[in-house]
Motif scaffolding. Structure first.
Motif, PDB file in Angstrom:
ATOM      1  N   LEU A   1       0.834  -1.270  -0.116  1.00 31.59           N
ATOM      2  CA  LEU A   1      -0.101   0.247  -0.109  1.00 31.59           C
ATOM      3  C   LEU A   1       0.897   1.111   0.059  1.00 31.59           C
ATOM      4  CD1 LEU A   1      -2.633   1.572   0.280  1.00 31.59           C
ATOM      5  CD2 LEU A   1      -2.470   1.285   2.914  1.00 31.59           C
ATOM      6  N   PHE A   2       1.787   1.146   0.829  1.00 28.67           N
ATOM      7  CA  PHE A   2       2.623   2.368   0.912  1.00 28.67           C
ATOM      8  C   PHE A   2       3.740   2.593  -0.265  1.00 28.67           C
ATOM      9  CE2 PHE A   2       6.388   4.805   2.355  1.00 28.67           C
ATOM     10  CZ  PHE A   2       5.755   5.577   3.456  1.00 28.67           C
ATOM     11  N   ARG A   3       4.147   1.656  -0.745  1.00 27.38           N
ATOM     12  CA  ARG A   3       4.823   1.992  -2.092  1.00 27.38           C
ATOM     13  C   ARG A   3       3.960   2.041  -3.360  1.00 27.38           C
ATOM     14  NH1 ARG A   3       8.749  -3.355  -2.110  1.00 27.38           N
ATOM     15  NH2 ARG A   3      10.601  -2.532  -1.366  1.00 27.38           N
ATOM     16  N   GLY A   4       2.715   1.774  -3.241  1.00 23.84           N
ATOM     17  CA  GLY A   4       1.723   1.855  -4.401  1.00 23.84           C
ATOM     18  C   GLY A   4       1.241   3.472  -4.290  1.00 23.84           C
ATOM     19  N   LEU A   5       1.360   3.872  -3.244  1.00 22.23           N
ATOM     20  CA  LEU A   5       0.891   5.349  -3.179  1.00 22.23           C
ATOM     21  C   LEU A   5       2.068   6.224  -3.088  1.00 22.23           C
ATOM     22  CD1 LEU A   5      -1.830   4.899  -0.506  1.00 22.23           C
ATOM     23  CD2 LEU A   5      -2.133   5.378  -2.752  1.00 22.23           C
ATOM     24  N   MET A   6       3.148   5.959  -2.376  1.00 23.33           N
ATOM     25  CA  MET A   6       4.436   6.938  -2.467  1.00 23.33           C
ATOM     26  C   MET A   6       5.164   7.124  -3.614  1.00 23.33           C
ATOM     27  SD  MET A   6       3.823   8.329   0.158  1.00 23.33           S
ATOM     28  CE  MET A   6       5.121   9.414   0.267  1.00 23.33           C
ATOM     29  N   MET A   7       5.178   5.964  -4.617  1.00 23.21           N
ATOM     30  CA  MET A   7       5.891   6.375  -5.625  1.00 23.21           C
ATOM     31  C   MET A   7       5.459   7.297  -6.800  1.00 23.21           C
ATOM     32  SD  MET A   7       8.750   4.574  -6.165  1.00 23.21           S
ATOM     33  CE  MET A   7       9.990   3.055  -5.707  1.00 23.21           C
TER      34      MET A   7
END
Length: 224
Positions: free
Chosen positions: A56-62
């Motif tokens: 979730l974090f990678r999918g949003l922050m990238m």
């Protein structure tokens, strides 16, 4: 999408990513139960890499990193319209900070001292360069404050207040760590959550400035 919608995205997506990851960890039973803004039971990084929250974090922050580069380009163009001066370093500082965000997110969840060093290096420079770009922007607007719309001047004052909070949090963190108290790590986590939240608020205030000034894509082409 209007420019102020992009600025709101840069404000809200990191908040959703950090808090969503923490709540996801709680739901999976791998995160510590507390209010991180008070208890400091976990850092944002640890909350984001516990269990499946990392996806979730990678999918949003990238995507946020790419949006940040565009934001700082637009901010520099907007500042040029107001001050009649180029704001190259505002753009460069913010854009390079966004690149270090990619470094941080990419190595999040990896093991080993070297990867831990890259994560810390990435997050430190992301925060430092983003705040530097914010400082450049605030200073430029303060020099033209007498010519600004009343509402924009009010938003600028709030941004300056956020900058004061940054410094207070940073000094508090240095002092607490220097004392070597047993709760220094928890304090650092608390400060990190507050710092990241306030840094996101800056972009929301910028969104309101852009909307108030009717800043649009047709006025956004040019050199920063």
């Amino acid at each position: 999408m209007r420019p102020h919608h992009l600025a709101w995205s840069v404000c809200l997506i990191p908040i959703i990513a950090a808090h969503g990851s923490f709540l996801f960890g709680l739901w999976e039973g791998v995160a510590n139960e507390c209010v991180p803004y008070v208890g400091g039971c976990t850092s944002i990084s640890r909350a984001a890499r516990e269990g499946n929250a990392i996806f979730l974090f990678r999918g949003l922050m990238m995507p946020v990193a790419a949006l940040l580069v565009l934001f700082w380009y637009l901010q520099s163009v907007w500042l040029k319209q107001i001050t009649q001066k180029a704001h190259f370093w505002t753009f460069v500082s913010g854009a390079i900070g966004a690149l270090f965000l990619i470094l941080y997110v990419d190595f999040l969840g990896t093991e080993g001292d070297f990867y831990r060093f890259l994560r810390r290096y990435g997050t430190t420079l992301y925060f430092a360069l983003t705040v530097l770009a914010q400082m450049f922007s605030i200073r430029s607007l303060q020099q033209k404050s007498a010519e600004l719309d009343t509402h924009i001047r009010r938003y600028l004052n709030l941004q300056f207040l956020l900058m004061v909070l940054y410094w207070c949090l940073g000094i508090a963190n240095v002092v607490i760590k220097a004392t070597g108290v047993s709760w220094a790590d928890q304090s650092e986590n608390v400060i990190e959550w507050h710092f990241a939240l306030y840094m996101s608020f800056y972009f929301g205030l910028s969104a309101m400035m852009w909307k108030r000034s009717r800043f649009d894509w047709q006025f956004s082409v040019g050199k920063p």
